[in-house]
Enzyme design. Sequence first.
Site, short mmCIF file in Angstrom:
data_model
loop_
_atom_site.label_atom_id
_atom_site.label_comp_id
_atom_site.label_asym_id
_atom_site.label_seq_id
_atom_site.Cartn_x
_atom_site.Cartn_y
_atom_site.Cartn_z
N ASP A 14 0.81 -1.22 0.00
CA ASP A 14 0.00 0.00 0.00
C ASP A 14 0.85 1.27 0.00
O ASP A 14 0.67 2.16 0.85
CB ASP A 14 -0.94 0.01 1.21
CG ASP A 14 -1.65 -1.31 1.42
OD1 ASP A 14 -1.97 -1.98 0.43
OD2 ASP A 14 -1.87 -1.68 2.59
N GLU A 23 -11.23 -1.90 -3.99
CA GLU A 23 -10.60 -1.22 -2.86
C GLU A 23 -9.52 -0.26 -3.35
O GLU A 23 -9.30 -0.11 -4.55
CB GLU A 23 -10.02 -2.24 -1.87
CG GLU A 23 -8.88 -3.07 -2.43
CD GLU A 23 -8.31 -4.06 -1.43
OE1 GLU A 23 -8.96 -4.32 -0.40
OE2 GLU A 23 -7.20 -4.59 -1.68
#
Length: 368
Positions: A38, A220
């Site tokens: 991420d 997402e």
Amino acid sequence: MNKHIKKIKISLAFLFLFVAQVSIAQTFTNPLLPSGADPWSIYKDGYYYYTHSMQNKLVIWKTKNLADLKTAEKKTIFVPPPNTAYSKELWAPEIHFISGKWYVYFAADDGNNNNHRMYVLENSSKDPLKGNWVFKGKVGDATNKWAIDGSVFTYQKQLYMIWAGWEGDINQKQEIYIAKMKNPWTIDGERHKISSPQFEWEKHGDLNDPGNPPHVDVNEGPQILINKGKVFLIYSASGCWTDFYALGMLTLKGNDILDVNSWVKSTQPVFKQSPENGVYAPGHNSFFKSPDGKEDWILYHANSGPGQGCGGKRSPRAQKFTWNADGSPNFGIPVKTDQELKIPSTKKIILMLMQGHQLNFITYEQIL
């Protein structure tokens, strides 16, 4: 030898020493770090500020060159206190600069994934590695549903948050939501769903884990990308635990950014695994500009082998991307880990060389 000539020779020696030093890191290879999921980066005042998921704390890296992350200055800015709703599983932090202050958004829970919610820290220091980070609390809408991967952006002078959430209270499907913000730590009004998994490539999500449901469809990691007035939302699709994790794209076509009907979803992924290049499950990206503002770069994580899932083998990578004729992004394919890439382009450094009594001006690029 007179003093004047001696000074020139000494200056030239220092000059070429400088050139030798700054010319060392003009290329890099992925990954930027051995591991890190991420990844997020922002460029401000001559520095990149970078962060990624660390699970139990929040850390910021500071560097003039993202290719130097392995040796960059870094600082732990937050370790959550124990036994709170946000003590564990800190995911997908992002650092933003809004109205003269720094904010870090992150998702966290108490050790139970069902309780993931989004939170934010604030720092008024000019340098986010200095000053005090103040915990501002939870950021959420009135439904108080499961939420991760929060990101904020300004569009037409209005601040918005986008995130991945559940419609209800059961882990069946992750969808993309958007809401207006009253300020950087407060959502204003209702959440609006603007993306749900619908194509086959968005629905790879089988789980072989008795502690989880048998299958979860996933949208997402939403990120806004604006080019010449056109608005795109890039998101990650399918489970990160599969090699099919990839990036999809929504394009804003209507006038109301909160209306699902204003968004058109691309029927195919815009960035996906490249087995021929040894890159699997690329996703959860962010974007940054080169220091001179002329290049656009995508920052993402990926695995270097099949079947490596959502664990610590994911590593941050960066590569330059271009734009299609219609203004949409063209990310190409993930590059090999041993492929040399030029670092993001920088502003030209003008150097002065004295020959006799004449000054000659040349640029750093010309020397190289």
